[in-house]
Write an enzyme that holds these catalytic residues in place. Structure first.
Site, PDB file in Angstrom:
ATOM      1  N   TYR A  41      14.311  -5.271  15.255  1.00  0.00           N
ATOM      2  CA  TYR A  41      14.287  -5.154  13.787  1.00  0.00           C
ATOM      3  C   TYR A  41      15.496  -5.869  13.152  1.00  0.00           C
ATOM      4  O   TYR A  41      15.361  -6.607  12.184  1.00  0.00           O
ATOM      5  CB  TYR A  41      14.286  -3.667  13.430  1.00  0.00           C
ATOM      6  CG  TYR A  41      14.172  -3.338  11.971  1.00  0.00           C
ATOM      7  CD1 TYR A  41      12.944  -3.416  11.303  1.00  0.00           C
ATOM      8  CD2 TYR A  41      15.284  -2.916  11.243  1.00  0.00           C
ATOM      9  CE1 TYR A  41      12.842  -3.083   9.960  1.00  0.00           C
ATOM     10  CE2 TYR A  41      15.181  -2.578   9.910  1.00  0.00           C
ATOM     11  CZ  TYR A  41      13.958  -2.655   9.273  1.00  0.00           C
ATOM     12  OH  TYR A  41      13.852  -2.324   7.931  1.00  0.00           O
ATOM     13  N   SER A  52       0.808  -1.230   0.000  1.00  0.00           N
ATOM     14  CA  SER A  52       0.000   0.000   0.000  1.00  0.00           C
ATOM     15  C   SER A  52       0.839   1.276   0.000  1.00  0.00           C
ATOM     16  O   SER A  52       0.340   2.333  -0.372  1.00  0.00           O
ATOM     17  CB  SER A  52      -0.923   0.002   1.225  1.00  0.00           C
ATOM     18  OG  SER A  52      -0.176  -0.282   2.393  1.00  0.00           O
ATOM     19  N   ALA A 112      15.149  -9.582  13.342  1.00  0.00           N
ATOM     20  CA  ALA A 112      14.190 -10.044  12.332  1.00  0.00           C
ATOM     21  C   ALA A 112      14.829 -10.044  10.944  1.00  0.00           C
ATOM     22  O   ALA A 112      14.700 -11.017  10.184  1.00  0.00           O
ATOM     23  CB  ALA A 112      12.946  -9.161  12.347  1.00  0.00           C
TER      24      ALA A 112
HETATM   25  P1  NAP Z   1       6.636   1.803   4.943  1.00  0.00           P
HETATM   26  O1  NAP Z   1       6.675   2.948   4.010  1.00  0.00           O
HETATM   27  O2  NAP Z   1       6.450   2.052   6.395  1.00  0.00           O
HETATM   28  O3  NAP Z   1       5.543   0.764   4.424  1.00  0.00           O
HETATM   29  C1  NAP Z   1       5.339  -0.431   5.131  1.00  0.00           C
HETATM   30  C2  NAP Z   1       4.380  -1.311   4.383  1.00  0.00           C
HETATM   31  O4  NAP Z   1       4.230  -2.522   5.147  1.00  0.00           O
HETATM   32  C3  NAP Z   1       3.009  -0.685   4.234  1.00  0.00           C
HETATM   33  O5  NAP Z   1       2.474  -1.006   2.979  1.00  0.00           O
HETATM   34  C4  NAP Z   1       2.209  -1.356   5.354  1.00  0.00           C
HETATM   35  O6  NAP Z   1       0.827  -1.528   5.039  1.00  0.00           O
HETATM   36  C5  NAP Z   1       2.853  -2.719   5.386  1.00  0.00           C
HETATM   37  N1  NAP Z   1       2.622  -3.383   6.664  1.00  0.00           N
HETATM   38  C6  NAP Z   1       3.035  -3.003   7.886  1.00  0.00           C
HETATM   39  N2  NAP Z   1       2.581  -3.858   8.812  1.00  0.00           N
HETATM   40  C7  NAP Z   1       1.856  -4.800   8.155  1.00  0.00           C
HETATM   41  C8  NAP Z   1       1.130  -5.955   8.563  1.00  0.00           C
HETATM   42  N3  NAP Z   1       1.052  -6.345   9.836  1.00  0.00           N
HETATM   43  N4  NAP Z   1       0.516  -6.686   7.595  1.00  0.00           N
HETATM   44  C9  NAP Z   1       0.574  -6.318   6.298  1.00  0.00           C
HETATM   45  N5  NAP Z   1       1.236  -5.232   5.861  1.00  0.00           N
HETATM   46  C10 NAP Z   1       1.871  -4.489   6.793  1.00  0.00           C
HETATM   47  O7  NAP Z   1       8.007   0.968   4.854  1.00  0.00           O
HETATM   48  P2  NAP Z   1       9.032   0.819   3.646  1.00  0.00           P
HETATM   49  O8  NAP Z   1      10.164   1.723   3.915  1.00  0.00           O
HETATM   50  O9  NAP Z   1       8.339   0.849   2.345  1.00  0.00           O
HETATM   51  O10 NAP Z   1       9.567  -0.659   3.965  1.00  0.00           O
HETATM   52  C11 NAP Z   1       9.227  -1.799   3.175  1.00  0.00           C
HETATM   53  C12 NAP Z   1      10.168  -2.924   3.554  1.00  0.00           C
HETATM   54  O11 NAP Z   1      11.514  -2.526   3.305  1.00  0.00           O
HETATM   55  C13 NAP Z   1      10.114  -3.301   5.032  1.00  0.00           C
HETATM   56  O12 NAP Z   1      10.276  -4.687   5.191  1.00  0.00           O
HETATM   57  C14 NAP Z   1      11.313  -2.575   5.609  1.00  0.00           C
HETATM   58  O13 NAP Z   1      11.763  -3.163   6.789  1.00  0.00           O
HETATM   59  C15 NAP Z   1      12.294  -2.706   4.462  1.00  0.00           C
HETATM   60  N6  NAP Z   1      13.384  -1.728   4.501  1.00  0.00           N
HETATM   61  C16 NAP Z   1      13.127  -0.394   4.395  1.00  0.00           C
HETATM   62  C17 NAP Z   1      14.199   0.489   4.421  1.00  0.00           C
HETATM   63  C18 NAP Z   1      14.023   1.978   4.306  1.00  0.00           C
HETATM   64  O14 NAP Z   1      15.026   2.699   4.423  1.00  0.00           O
HETATM   65  N7  NAP Z   1      12.830   2.496   4.049  1.00  0.00           N
HETATM   66  C19 NAP Z   1      15.507   0.012   4.564  1.00  0.00           C
HETATM   67  C20 NAP Z   1      15.702  -1.345   4.674  1.00  0.00           C
HETATM   68  C21 NAP Z   1      14.636  -2.221   4.629  1.00  0.00           C
HETATM   69  P3  NAP Z   1      -0.344  -0.656   5.735  1.00  0.00           P
HETATM   70  O15 NAP Z   1       0.056   0.782   5.661  1.00  0.00           O
HETATM   71  O16 NAP Z   1      -1.545  -0.989   4.888  1.00  0.00           O
HETATM   72  O17 NAP Z   1      -0.462  -1.146   7.155  1.00  0.00           O
END
Ligand code: NAP
Length: 247
Positions: free
Chosen positions: A155, A14, A158
């Site tokens: 985190y 999303s 995980a």
């Molecule tokens: P984000 O903008 O906070 O988006 C998180 C997404 O995960 C949203 O679509 C949210 O959906 C969904 N989500 C959270 N809890 C959930 C649940 N219980 N069930 C189903 N969906 C859930 O985060 P992002 O930065 O895009 O991160 C995406 C992935 O990349 C994550 O695994 C994160 O750890 C990883 N990551 C991110 C970064 C970074 O710098 N941004 C770096 C390394 C790794 P809803 O809003 O609908 O709840």
């Protein structure tokens, strides 16, 4: 288009990285089911965006940490599209604190959403993949799963767990022509990192040789590559997409 006739499931599609992965897979011809948990309107707008450029996508409400919801999601994908070729385990949250102050709930929530979710979805997705003798599983880990980070024991545990799961599952499924790889993003501009203070952001920037933060597209490009036939001979690997942060 590289993914014509493929069906993809993206958890947490999303917002942020998952939304961009969903758009990019659909642009390459994949039919995409993206899950959401708390953002139904954002999920629907990603679906509409994909439909506006002629792609096919559906949104499905599911808590990634729920085993039962994972089964329902995979059943939904199969009932809508008849098969499943690509699983992207992307859903994730942070609940940062020093261990001294971290609660049991913060630990459990982060482990369940970021690690148990990968078990949940992989468990149900591999059944159709084994049947069709092909499949791609792409797990979104993090550069901190390799480097460690202050204030993130939940985190980081995980995300390091995701890497171990990836390698073990890659070995289990290699004989079935299913590849399993992980991507470890560095600092990517999304809602997740918008919570950081300016001082924290600057400290991270100082660690990035390419001297810029990443964009969700940087991760989505790697997902498309790993999903495509170009990556047929790649499994059990961790790809750092981090501007050189952890070289
Ligand atoms: P984000 O903008 O906070 O988006 C998180 C997404 O995960 C949203 O679509 C949210 O959906 C969904 N989500 C959270 N809890 C959930 C649940 N219980 N069930 C189903 N969906 C859930 O985060 P992002 O930065 O895009 O991160 C995406 C992935 O990349 C994550 O695994 C994160 O750890 C990883 N990551 C991110 C970064 C970074 O710098 N941004 C770096 C390394 C790794 P809803 O809003 O609908 O709840």
């Amino acid at each position: 288009m590289k993914l014509q006739n493929k069906v993809a499931l993206v958890t947490g599609g999303s917002r942020g990285i998952g939304a961009e992965i969903s758009r990019s897979l659909a642009k390459e011809g994949a039919k995409v089911v993206l899950t959401y948990y708390s953002s139904p309107h954002l999920a629907q707008s990603v679906v509409e965006e994909i439909q506006n450029f002629g792609g096919i996508a559906k949104a499905f409400h599911a808590n990634a940490s729920s085993f039962e919801d994972a089964q329902k999601t995979v059943d939904y994908v199969l009932s809508e599209f008849g098969s499943l070729h690509i699983l992207v385990n992307n859903a994730g949250i942070t609940k940062d604190n020093l261990l001294l102050k971290m609660t049991e709930q913060d630990w459990d929530d982060v482990i369940d959403t970021n690690l148990k979710s990968v078990f949940n979805y992989s468990k149900f997705a591999i059944k159709p993949m084994i049947g069709q003798r092909s499949g791609r599983i792409i797990n979104i880990s993090s550069v901190v799963g390799i480097m460690g980070n202050v204030g993130q024991v939940n985190y980081v545990a995980a995300k390091a767990g995701v890497i171990g799961l990836t390698k073990s599952l890659a070995r289990e499924l290699a004989g079935r022509n299913i590849t399993v790889n992980a991507i470890a993003p560095g600092y990517i501009e999304t809602d997740m990192t918008s919570k950081l203070t300016d001082a924290q952001k600057q400290a991270i920037l100082n660690l990035i040789p390419l001297k810029r933060v990443g964009k969700p597209e940087d991760i989505a490009n790697m997902v498309v590559f790993l999903s495509s036939d170009d990556a047929n001979y790649i499994t059990g690997q961790v790809f750092l997409v981090d501007g050189g942060m952890a070289m």
